[in-house]
Design an enzyme around this catalytic site. Structure first.
Site, PDB file in Angstrom:
ATOM      1  N   SER A  47       9.893  12.774  22.602  1.00  0.00           N
ATOM      2  CA  SER A  47       8.788  12.158  23.058  1.00  0.00           C
ATOM      3  C   SER A  47       7.337  12.745  22.685  1.00  0.00           C
ATOM      4  O   SER A  47       7.213  13.992  23.220  1.00  0.00           O
ATOM      5  CB  SER A  47       9.130  12.053  24.747  1.00  0.00           C
ATOM      6  OG  SER A  47      10.104  11.427  25.086  1.00  0.00           O
TER       7      SER A  47
ATOM      8  N   LYS B 104       8.185   4.373  25.467  1.00  0.00           N
ATOM      9  CA  LYS B 104       8.772   5.459  26.155  1.00  0.00           C
ATOM     10  C   LYS B 104       7.821   6.131  27.327  1.00  0.00           C
ATOM     11  O   LYS B 104       8.214   6.352  28.392  1.00  0.00           O
ATOM     12  CB  LYS B 104       8.782   6.601  25.331  1.00  0.00           C
ATOM     13  CG  LYS B 104       9.532   7.906  25.782  1.00  0.00           C
ATOM     14  CD  LYS B 104      10.926   7.747  26.557  1.00  0.00           C
ATOM     15  CE  LYS B 104      11.567   8.860  27.443  1.00  0.00           C
ATOM     16  NZ  LYS B 104      11.829  10.076  26.528  1.00  0.00           N
TER      17      LYS B 104
ATOM     18  N   LYS C 177       5.423  16.637  31.220  1.00  0.00           N
ATOM     19  CA  LYS C 177       4.762  16.353  30.099  1.00  0.00           C
ATOM     20  C   LYS C 177       4.587  14.730  29.685  1.00  0.00           C
ATOM     21  O   LYS C 177       3.336  14.407  29.224  1.00  0.00           O
ATOM     22  CB  LYS C 177       5.524  16.857  29.030  1.00  0.00           C
ATOM     23  CG  LYS C 177       4.954  16.942  27.384  1.00  0.00           C
ATOM     24  CD  LYS C 177       6.189  16.998  26.419  1.00  0.00           C
ATOM     25  CE  LYS C 177       7.179  15.663  26.417  1.00  0.00           C
ATOM     26  NZ  LYS C 177       8.000  15.828  25.396  1.00  0.00           N
TER      27      LYS C 177
END
Length: 288
Positions: free
Chosen positions: A93, A167, A235
């Site tokens: 990611s 995502k 994050k």
């Protein structure tokens, strides 16, 4: 079979590597901490000592590294070792802007790039059932689709960067749903209902979800052994908010839930716990 390299063999990358080997692929693996990659040799993988050695001769290079800067650094270390026409598949990611920049770097060298982050956690990685959101040209996606099918269900969602944007949308939904499930489980616990029975009763209804069933159970059983780490959830949510700011959008629910995850990490030392541990932060807010 195409020779494949997988970079990053941690919680997710390790089981993904085993599924590629089960599918019969010729696989080379590398991890910054070699001890995490070494056991894969027993399953038939070649373990490389550095990124350049790992990518040499591979037609498809899969990255499952921790973030964009880590992926960027490894690309730079290995750039001169890539095979002609190789395709980099970014399954970690990273930010959409990072994916687009990396895609341009590979295109300038005549190589392909697909950003294909995943959802499904360690269970999905182990079972080969990951949701895979792939960005890139239709032709490049087609070149890697069969390999990705050993890991889960790949879907082409748009150009380079679209996979990472998808995502981020996924992570926003996951985080906010974890918050809602935590509140529901605490309400049931305090009110005297059986949370497990209620989860069973809700199966198939509008409130049902994987998060309700899996993370709801984790919450009521106190099982916070990491599948998806809190620090990585933060994050991702930071990236959601950064991308939203670039699009001149305000996402108040995401911002609020991210602040709570950061409190879990910073005030309660929960950064290495599963992200379902937001339940503990909720209990702490309520003096429990």
């Amino acid at each position: 079979m195409t020779k494949i390299t997988l970079l990053g063999t941690g919680l997710m990358g390790g089981p993904m590597a085993r599924n590629l080997l089960k599918a019969g692929h010729d696989l080379t693996v590398w991890n910054r901490s070699r001890d995490k990659a070494a056991p894969l040799a027993d399953h038939g993988a070649t373990v490389a000592d550095d990124p350049a050695e790992a990518v040499r001769g591979s037609g498809i290079v899969i990255s499952m590294l921790s973030d964009g800067p880590a992926s960027d650094a490894v690309q730079r270390q290995a750039m001169d070792a890539f095979a002609d026409g190789a395709v980099w598949v970014e399954m970690g990611s990273i930010k959409p802007a990072e994916a687009r920049a990396h895609g341009e770097r590979f295109a300038a060298r005549g190589m392909g790039y697909v950003d294909a982050p995943v959802s499904g956690g360690t269970r999905g990685a182990e079972g080969g059932t990951l949701a895979i959101m792939a960005g890139g040209t239709a032709e490049t996606f087609a070149a890697v689709e069969r390999v990705l099918q050993a890991l889960g269900r790949p879907v082409h969602v748009g150009p380079v960067g679209a996979g990472q944007l998808s995502k981020l949308a996924n992570q926003a939904i996951v985080a906010c749903t974890i918050g809602a499930v935590a509140e529901a489980m605490l309400l049931l616990e305090r009110g005297g209902a059986d949370p497990a029975a209620v989860r069973d009763a809700l199966k198939g209804g509008f409130a049902d979800s994987t998060i309700l069933q899996q993370h709801g159970r984790r919450m009521t059983e106190g099982d916070f052994v990491p599948g998806g780490l809190t620090k990585f959830q933060i994050k991702d949510l930071d990236n959601v908010l950064s991308e939203a700011a670039g699009l001149d959008l305000t996402l108040p629910t995401v911002r609020a839930i991210n602040d709570r995850f950061k409190r879990l990490r910073d005030a309660m030392n929960g950064g290495e716990m599963d992200h379902s541990a937001l339940y503990l932060e909720l209990k702490d807010i309520n003096g429990m």
